[in-house]
Every structure is written in structure tokens, then in C-alpha cells.
Design an enzyme around this catalytic site. Sequence first.
Site, PDB file in Angstrom:
ATOM      1  N   HIS A  86       0.587  -1.089   0.081  1.00 32.21           N
ATOM      2  CA  HIS A  86       0.527   0.242   0.083  1.00 32.21           C
ATOM      3  C   HIS A  86       1.037   1.241  -0.511  1.00 32.21           C
ATOM      4  CE1 HIS A  86      -3.382  -2.854   1.495  1.00 32.21           C
ATOM      5  NE2 HIS A  86      -2.379  -3.230   2.042  1.00 32.21           N
TER       6      HIS A  86
HETATM    7  C1  BDR Z   1      -2.245   0.740   5.235  1.00 27.92           C
HETATM    8  O1  BDR Z   1      -1.994  -0.001   7.316  1.00 27.92           O
HETATM    9  C2  BDR Z   1      -1.048  -0.327   7.375  1.00 27.92           C
HETATM   10  O2  BDR Z   1      -1.115  -1.416   8.041  1.00 27.92           O
HETATM   11  C3  BDR Z   1      -0.361  -0.283   6.006  1.00 27.92           C
HETATM   12  O3  BDR Z   1       1.336   0.207   6.548  1.00 27.92           O
HETATM   13  C4  BDR Z   1      -0.855   1.051   5.783  1.00 27.92           C
HETATM   14  O4  BDR Z   1      -0.002   2.116   5.612  1.00 27.92           O
HETATM   15  C5  BDR Z   1      -3.357  -0.214   4.828  1.00 27.92           C
HETATM   16  O5  BDR Z   1      -4.128  -0.441   6.033  1.00 27.92           O
END
Ligand code: BDR
Length: 364
Positions: A285
Site C-alpha cells: 500500500h
Molecule cells: C495501511 O495500514 C497499515 O498496516 C499499512 O502500513 C498501510 O499504511 C493499509 O491499510
Amino acid sequence: MSSRSPLIIDCDTGIDDSLALLYACASPEAEIIAVTCVSGNIEARQVAENTRAVLELAGREDVEVALGREVPLVRPLEVTPETHGPRGLGYAVLPPPRRPLSARHASDLFVAEARRRPGEITLVTLGPLTNLALAVLREPELPRLLRRLVIMGGSYRSPGNTAPTTEWNIHCDPEAAKVVFTAWETAGATAHAGTAGTAGEPGAAGAPATAAGGLGLARPLALGLDVTEQAKFTPEHLARLARRAGTGPDGTAPANPVVRFLADALHFYMEFHGRYDGFYGAFIHDPLALAAALDPGLVRTEALTVDIELTGTLTAGETVTDWRRVWGRLPNVDVAVEADAATFVERFIERVGGLAADRSNVAS
Ligand code: BDR
Ligand code: CA
């Protein structure tokens, strides 16, 4: 003004945050002003350790790292060691960082740097919006002082990853997200009132997609799960990155500290996705958000009005999105609705593999 893109990165490092930091370090067009830390995947003090250790792995001990608020604005702190490991970096263990933490608080740093370089800085948030909410409460002009805000957070037309309709970064501190989304909506309405057109007209643009230099107002670019779950990193991608770095897929033959780190961190993250998402690989992400901050052409967006649910017993933290423009409010966010994930993943392999090659002679 520098020809590079001045960035402040606010993160909760975190496996995919660490990949985003490596991508930023590997990107010649990025000028990293500072990295700031917030609680989210893990407690903020551990985030600050991880962040400095990852920057040092990349040879960027010169970057200022500042701690922010250690708990959400209102709600109790939640962390997710099952996703990112007990210290946030999966199975990876890095040497303790040498550089001390900055004496500045993250929120003060945002305000001071934005005032020092008005209209120049892109702020990229990869964790809960706690630090940014505090900053904008202190300096309501922040939306105009920044060149742009890029947010990894929300789930706009897709299911959530934390509760059925909520994404982790917004879920952890919805009150902070509400402050941020409202601040940009208010700034957009003020800007719109000073331009031709009918305020409140359904679908009216309200603010340009990007500030035209100087003190314009740009809507934030938000990348939610709709697009970030298209960015899947697989063991095959890791093997190609290792080849680009001139080493084996675990970074050991010959020794490469960056590939070794990626292999150990991603092994944990891929096991997690294997358990919960049905594939052995990982959604990356945060690197996609960082890459889109540097190259907005990687995503297609729609200007939309987004608000944050705070009181729903099942839906607190939902990014409620007015797709049919029934509210008649000005759009406050450019929501990414499509991403060129294939180009992004290739770029990630090339850039981070190249950084790893440059770091191959550094003892881990
Ligand atoms: C987001 O949540 C975190 O666990 C990851 O680093 C990312 O920023 C995805 O939902
Ligand atoms: Ca994150």
C-alpha cells in the site's frame, strides 16, 4: 525552488512503510526533508527506531526523523503486531540506529517547514492522521501552505481491511481523519468563494487538482484499498529485485543488506497475506502512495466529497464517499480510482534493486 520534489513522509513503520521509505531513498526526484513518526502499526517510539534504522540501511543517516503524538486524538491506541511483527518489521532485525531523534515534534515540524517553503512541500501520510490533525488545528492555513497532501488511507468503493468497511489508517484515528478532511473542505470552500462559479453546485470542482505553484490550494490525493490492493508484491518480484541487486533472493549470496532486509520483512508480511488474503505475496500500500506522490500519473482520480463516520457502532472510521453527489458539497479529495500497478511494481523493482546494488558493500 529545487527541481526535485520536497517531501515530508509521516509514517507508522511498519513493513510496507519501510518499503516506501526505501523507494523514496531510491528516487532521484525526491528531496526527503524529514520523516515523522506516528503510532499505528506499532507504538510511535518503535516506529521511530524502525524509521531511523531503515533510513540508515539506505545510507540516509542525514534525514531528520521526528516523533509525533504517541496515541490517537480520542480513542485508545491499537497496534497490529500480527500484521507487521512484534517490532513492526516482520522477521527483519536491523542494527540500532545511530542518529538521534529530532528535538522537534512532528506536528511542529510540518508547520515550520510549510511556512519556511510555502507552496513547495508534498506531505505524504502513510499511517493514521494524528500528527497532521494536530498540525492543522494549530495552523489552519496548512492546506494552502503545502503543495499537496497525499494520503494512504480509506476504502472508497472497496471493502475495508480492519472492519467490514474500514481501512486501518483511518480506523485507528477517525477523529484525526475527520479534522484533516474537514480542513481541506473548508479551505476549498473558501478558495471557491473567491472564484467564478456557483458555490455548492453539485460536482463543482472547487479547487484545482494541484496547486499551480505559490499558495494555491490542491485537493489531497487519497489512495485507498481500491487501488493499493492492486499493488501486489510476490516472491517472483523479490527474486527479480535481488537479481537487479546482484545477489540471491535472500540477500546472502553475495551478502546484500537491503535485499536481506526485504526478504526477512516480506517473508512475515507474505505469511500474513497468505493467512488472511488468500495469496502468498503482499499488498504494498504505502510504496504505491509514495510513488503516486512523485508521479501522480500512476493513478486516475475522481474529485469527490468524502467525510468520516465517527459514531457508527459498526462503521466508525468509514470513509463515506458521495459518489452520486447527493450532498451538494464541494469535492474535498481526489480519490484514486484506478492505478497502473504494473508500471509501479516494475519501477519499485528497478529503483529499490538499484539502491540495493549501491549498498551491496555495506556490512549489515
Ligand atoms: C495501511 O495500514 C497499515 O498496516 C499499512 O502500513 C498501510 O499504511 C493499509 O491499510
Ligand atoms: Ca503504514
